[in-house]
Design a protein around this motif. Structure first.
Motif, PDB file in Angstrom:
ATOM      1  N   THR A   1      27.176  25.938  -2.260  1.00 17.13           N
ATOM      2  CA  THR A   1      27.935  26.603  -1.196  1.00 17.13           C
ATOM      3  C   THR A   1      27.112  26.726   0.080  1.00 17.13           C
ATOM      4  OG1 THR A   1      27.301  28.740  -2.178  1.00 17.13           O
ATOM      5  CG2 THR A   1      29.452  27.847  -2.779  1.00 17.13           C
ATOM      6  N   ILE A   2      26.475  27.878   0.287  1.00 14.25           N
ATOM      7  CA  ILE A   2      25.769  28.133   1.549  1.00 14.25           C
ATOM      8  C   ILE A   2      24.607  27.155   1.754  1.00 14.25           C
ATOM      9  CG2 ILE A   2      24.304  29.959   0.541  1.00 14.25           C
ATOM     10  CD1 ILE A   2      24.498  31.396   3.280  1.00 14.25           C
ATOM     11  N   PHE A   3      23.882  26.819   0.674  1.00 11.26           N
ATOM     12  CA  PHE A   3      22.764  25.871   0.782  1.00 11.26           C
ATOM     13  C   PHE A   3      23.266  24.490   1.190  1.00 11.26           C
ATOM     14  CE2 PHE A   3      19.725  22.781  -0.824  1.00 11.26           C
ATOM     15  CZ  PHE A   3      18.487  23.339  -0.513  1.00 11.26           C
ATOM     16  N   LYS A   4      24.344  24.054   0.558  1.00 11.37           N
ATOM     17  CA  LYS A   4      24.890  22.720   0.850  1.00 11.37           C
ATOM     18  C   LYS A   4      25.341  22.604   2.298  1.00 11.37           C
ATOM     19  CE  LYS A   4      28.342  19.412  -0.920  1.00 11.37           C
ATOM     20  NZ  LYS A   4      27.395  18.381  -1.351  1.00 11.37           N
ATOM     21  N   HIS A   5      25.845  23.708   2.866  1.00 10.97           N
ATOM     22  CA  HIS A   5      26.362  23.671   4.233  1.00 10.97           C
ATOM     23  C   HIS A   5      25.246  23.695   5.279  1.00 10.97           C
ATOM     24  CE1 HIS A   5      29.501  24.065   7.267  1.00 10.97           C
ATOM     25  NE2 HIS A   5      28.677  24.917   7.891  1.00 10.97           N
ATOM     26  N   PHE A   6      24.217  24.525   5.059  1.00 12.03           N
ATOM     27  CA  PHE A   6      23.201  24.742   6.079  1.00 12.03           C
ATOM     28  C   PHE A   6      21.886  23.993   5.834  1.00 12.03           C
ATOM     29  CE2 PHE A   6      25.723  28.725   6.588  1.00 12.03           C
ATOM     30  CZ  PHE A   6      26.053  28.562   7.930  1.00 12.03           C
TER      31      PHE A   6
END
Length: 393
Positions: A65-70
């Motif tokens: 989620t957040i890791f994949k996006h940023f």
């Protein structure tokens, strides 16, 4: 020869999200909706840190989620798809090994070696035009704090400081050898003077013919526009190119809190308007001296991006002049990055990477900063919603 004036638009979502699949667009939409809920952003970090500490299996959820996006991945190899995706839209990658807050000498050595690997990777293709590191990635924060305060170092600390200097020198030497620019990120004011001195020393060594080393100027500090001008005078007098990354800043709440606790005047501008004024004045100053200053405009502010584009046209500076770069963070403001690149400006995205657990402080800071930027999240959401609607029509 300079390009003709460009009608630059940051509203073209087809260009902005051309690199995003429908699934990626939907993930971004829901992620920004969650980030926009201040309550979740405040309770998320302590809960997540606790879960990681006691070994709950949430790494997969964070990474998806957040890791994949940023973030680009956990290793340089895992960043390859992001590098290719950005390059397809004319946007460069700035590999940012985002390990921070460590105290171990072996970790500092390993981090220095990893930063050198990013430089070696950048030397292989134009898709990675710039690299970056933090001095606290290769040296202990408390040591830098002691140096900034003018305290006398113990013999052991003197040896430790020499190791920090050697790591910074090795990174900048490799960047010079490879012909790849390297930016030194700004940090808290109470260690920044030491970082500034290191950066200028590296510029003296390596920026005689080309901008290799860049220092970072946080214009939400009320003294940094003058610092930029003073450093330019040094560069002009001593015959080197000043590398300047311009940002608004990343530690506002922490800076104000410390100043209040310790009873000294806050180094932060009185309000956003003052920071914006100094940021735009810095852009004007740098473009006035583009022969001697190489600037990376690190900003998510549409007005500042538009101003820099207009300054290049006004001053008849090529859009792709190697001394002018726009930069944004991966996962944010794609409407700026890709529309600027489409208009033939130099653009590069920060692509953080590293082990999920080690990168968590970076990710939490992104989320917390984003909620502090009035209108930023609603702007991101509205653009994503606009593109989703366009694709359905």
């Amino acid at each position: 020869m300079s390009q003709t004036k460009t009608n630059l638009s940051f509203e073209n979502t087809e260009i902005a999200f051309r690199h995003s699949s429908n699934a990626a667009l939907n993930r971004a939409y829901w992620l920004f909706r969650i980030i926009n809920i201040n309550f979740l952003v405040k309770i998320g970090p302590p809960i997540t840190n606790f879960a990681v500490k006691i070994g709950l299996p949430i790494k997969g959820l964070i990474k998806a989620t957040i890791f994949k996006h940023f973030c680009g991945g956990e290793t340089i190899r895992e960043c390859e798809n992001t590098i290719k995706s950005l390059a397809a839209g004319g946007v460069g990658t700035i590999l940012d090994y985002s390990i921070e807050g460590e105290d171990d000498e072996q970790v500092f050595d390993n981090t220095g070696e990893e930063i050198i690997r990013t430089i070696k990777r950048a030397a292989k293709e134009k898709a990675i035009p710039i690299t970056v590191f933090k001095v606290t990635g290769v040296g202990r924060f408390a040591l830098l704090e002691k140096l900034d305060a003018g305290a006398v170092l113990t013999p052991a600390e003197q040896d430790e400081w020499k190791k920090v200097q050697n790591r910074v020198l090795a990174i900048c030497e490799k960047a010079h050898e490879a012909g790849i620019p390297v930016m030194i990120d700004a940090e808290e004011t109470w260690i920044q003077d030491t970082i500034d001195r290191l950066a200028i020393d590296m510029m003296r060594r390596f920026n005689k013919e080309k901008a290799i080393v860049y220092n970072t100027y946080q214009l939400y500090r009320h003294d940094k526009l003058q610092s930029l001008k003073d450093d330019y005078q040094v560069a002009a007098k001593e015959g080197f190119i000043l590398g300047a990354k311009l940002v608004r800043g990343a530690y506002m709440e922490k800076e104000r809190k410390r100043a209040a606790e310790k009873g000294y005047p806050s180094p932060i501008q009185p309000d956003k308007r003052a920071a914006d004024k100094d940021y735009d004045a810095a852009l004007d100053f740098c473009t006035d001296h583009v022969d001697r200053i190489a600037v990376v405009a690190g900003t998510h502010n549409e007005d500042s991006c538009r101003l820099l584009a207009e300054l290049l046209d006004k001053k008849k500076i090529d859009h792709n002049n190697p001394h002018i770069y726009f930069s944004q963070l991966l996962g944010m403001s794609d409407n700026l990055s890709f529309n600027l690149a489409d208009a033939q400006y130099n653009v590069a995205k920060y692509v953080p990477y590293g082990p999920v657990k080690a990168v968590l402080p970076y990710l939490f800071r992104r989320a917390q900063e984003n909620t502090a930027i009035a209108g930023q999240m609603s702007r991101e959401l509205s653009l994503i919603a606009k593109e989703k609607k366009r694709r359905r029509s």
